[in-house]
Design a protein around this motif. Sequence first.
Motif, PDB file in Angstrom:
ATOM      1  N   GLY A  31      48.156  61.189  58.799  1.00 50.84           N
ATOM      2  CA  GLY A  31      47.225  61.713  58.037  1.00 50.84           C
ATOM      3  C   GLY A  31      47.073  62.722  57.113  1.00 50.84           C
ATOM      4  O   GLY A  31      46.312  62.571  56.001  1.00 50.84           O
ATOM      5  N   ARG A  84      49.520  56.076  64.397  1.00 48.83           N
ATOM      6  CA  ARG A  84      51.178  55.968  64.332  1.00 48.83           C
ATOM      7  C   ARG A  84      51.779  55.814  65.918  1.00 48.83           C
ATOM      8  O   ARG A  84      50.905  56.085  66.672  1.00 48.83           O
ATOM      9  CB  ARG A  84      51.780  57.274  63.866  1.00 48.83           C
ATOM     10  N   LYS A 130      49.597  59.771  70.959  1.00 48.92           N
ATOM     11  CA  LYS A 130      48.256  58.902  70.480  1.00 48.92           C
ATOM     12  C   LYS A 130      47.889  58.110  71.702  1.00 48.92           C
ATOM     13  O   LYS A 130      47.057  57.441  71.586  1.00 48.92           O
ATOM     14  CB  LYS A 130      48.894  58.063  69.292  1.00 48.92           C
ATOM     15  N   GLY A 150      49.483  50.036  63.977  1.00 49.29           N
ATOM     16  CA  GLY A 150      50.283  51.172  63.538  1.00 49.29           C
ATOM     17  C   GLY A 150      51.187  50.936  62.295  1.00 49.29           C
ATOM     18  O   GLY A 150      51.283  49.542  62.082  1.00 49.29           O
ATOM     19  N   PRO A 151      51.890  51.933  61.747  1.00 47.68           N
ATOM     20  CA  PRO A 151      52.732  51.528  60.550  1.00 47.68           C
ATOM     21  C   PRO A 151      54.108  50.870  61.263  1.00 47.68           C
ATOM     22  O   PRO A 151      54.424  51.022  62.300  1.00 47.68           O
ATOM     23  CB  PRO A 151      52.806  52.864  59.978  1.00 47.68           C
ATOM     24  N   ASN A 155      47.704  48.190  52.705  1.00 43.62           N
ATOM     25  CA  ASN A 155      47.818  48.735  53.906  1.00 43.62           C
ATOM     26  C   ASN A 155      46.529  49.293  54.236  1.00 43.62           C
ATOM     27  O   ASN A 155      45.728  49.051  55.133  1.00 43.62           O
ATOM     28  CB  ASN A 155      48.796  49.799  53.874  1.00 43.62           C
ATOM     29  N   LEU A 197      41.814  61.554  61.370  1.00 43.54           N
ATOM     30  CA  LEU A 197      41.281  60.887  60.374  1.00 43.54           C
ATOM     31  C   LEU A 197      40.759  59.506  60.666  1.00 43.54           C
ATOM     32  O   LEU A 197      39.571  59.068  60.142  1.00 43.54           O
ATOM     33  CB  LEU A 197      42.268  60.746  59.192  1.00 43.54           C
ATOM     34  N   GLU A 223      37.034  57.727  59.877  1.00 44.33           N
ATOM     35  CA  GLU A 223      37.289  56.589  59.092  1.00 44.33           C
ATOM     36  C   GLU A 223      36.261  55.565  59.870  1.00 44.33           C
ATOM     37  O   GLU A 223      35.317  54.706  59.107  1.00 44.33           O
ATOM     38  CB  GLU A 223      38.717  56.116  58.946  1.00 44.33           C
TER      39      GLU A 223
END
Length: 432
Positions: free
Chosen positions: A33, A245, A250, A272-273, A319, A344, A348
Motif C-alpha cells: 500500500g 500481499r 492478511k 497477490g503479488p 498489474n 487500501l 479500492e
Amino acid sequence: MTKNRTVPTWVHFPLQSNTSRLIHVNATAKGGGVAELLSHLVESQASAGLSVGWGVISGSSEFFDLTKRIHHLLHGSGDAGLLQDDDLASLYRTTLRPQAEWFADHLAAGDVVVLHDPQTLGLAPGLSSRGMRVVWHCHIGSKPDETTPHSAVWQFFEPYLKYVDTVLTSRAEFAPTQVPESRRHVVLPAIAPESPKNRDLSDSEVDSRLSGIGLLGHEYAESEAAVEQDGPIPESAPMVLQVSRWDPLKGMAEVLRSLERLPPEAHLVLAGPEPREITDDPEGLAVLSQVRRVREAMPDALRVRAHLVTMSMADPERNALLVNALQRRADVVTQKSLQEGFGLTVTEAMLKERAVVASDVGGIRAQIRHGRTGLLVPAEDDAAFADAVAGLLRKPARRRELGLAAAAGARANFLMPRLVHDYRRLVHPTLN
Ligand code: UDP
C-alpha cells in the motif's frame, strides 16, 4: 549473509529549484500500500507545483527480516525480546546511517523529508543534524494494550524518534506516546480514482483482462499472472475476492478455508503479488506455500471453486488494470486481516461499488461504517466472516445498497486531493 547494499535509489528525483523540497522515503517502489499510495501522492503533489521527490532505501535480507519482525510487533505479535539484541540494533543503525548521509548530500537544509514506516525511521538523526525537517508517517499499527509489545518497539526507536518533528498515523493510538501530542496527527490514506487501478473499465475490458490470465478461460501467452486452478470460473458464477500481499496478517488461508461455508455456486479468488518480486517482505513465499497447501488438501468439488492468482509487479500498469478488473468482477470483496493500519484494497473495492466484508480492526474501522458502507466482522471469528459473505452472496439487493453507499463514502473521504490537502496543512505548510 547477503551483501549489505546501502545505496538508496530515486524513484522520482526532486525538481531542482530555489524553494525547499518535500522528499518521501520508503522501503520499496512496488508492492504494498505505501508504494501504491506514494506513486499517486508524489504525482499529485508534483502537479500541484511542489518540488517533490521519492527515494527508496536498500538493505540486506537480514535488515528486511528485522523490519518485518518489527512490523509484526507493532501489530501485536512476536517476541519483543529480539529488540534487546545489540547486533540487530546495530544492523538497523548501520544500514540506515550511510543512507541518511546519501540523502543529506542530495538535499539541503530546510527540505522536509517524510520517512514512511519503521524501515526508514533510522534515517532521522542523520537528516535532522543536517538541517532537514523530519516527519515520520507510520502506516501500520494496532491498539496497544498490556499484552502487546509496543512500548518495547518505541524504546528501540527512542534514539530516532527524538529527531522527528511530526508523526502521522492512521489512528491516534498507533502513534508513539513519547512524541508530544501536539506533534502527532491522524492522516487517513487515499486512492487515485483516475489511476489504472481505479478508473472505470467496461464489462468487456474486465472480461478480456480476466480471460487473458486464464481465470475465465482462454489464457494467452505472456500473461502477467499465474493462475492455479482446476478450471475457469463459469460466467454466471458469483465471485468472492481478496487481493493482498501474502502476509500472515492478511488472513488469506482463513478466507480460503471459509469457502466450504459459502453457497455451492460461489467461486473464490485469492490474488497477490509474485512474492519473489517484493524485496521488503521476506514472508511472501512461505505464506503463499501455506495457502497452496490448504487448496491442494481440499476435496475436488471445493478445490474447483478456489483460484489462486500471483501477479507480476514488473509492469505496474498491467498489474493495476488486472487488480481493477478483478475487483470489478467480484460480487463480494473481503479483507480478513488480523490487523490493518489501513487497507487500501478496502477503499479500492468500495469506490467500485463492491460490497465489502472486512475485519473490525485498525484503520478499517475508519473506512467502513458497519451495516451502511460494508460489513465488519470480528477478526478472529471465522464463522461470522463466512456467514457475512454467504449472506451477501444470497442478497443481491443488499450488495447493491452497500456498494452504492460504499462508493459515496470512498469518494467523500478517501480520494487523493484530500491527502494532498492534509499534507499541505500538516507536513509542509510553508512550502509553496
Ligand atoms: N496490490 C497489488 N497487487 C497485488 C496485491 C496488492 O497491486 O498482488 C495492491 C493493492 O491493490 C493495494 C496495495 O497493493 O493498492 C495494498 O495496500 P493495502 O493497504 O491494502 O495493504 P499493504 O500491502 O500495504 O499491507
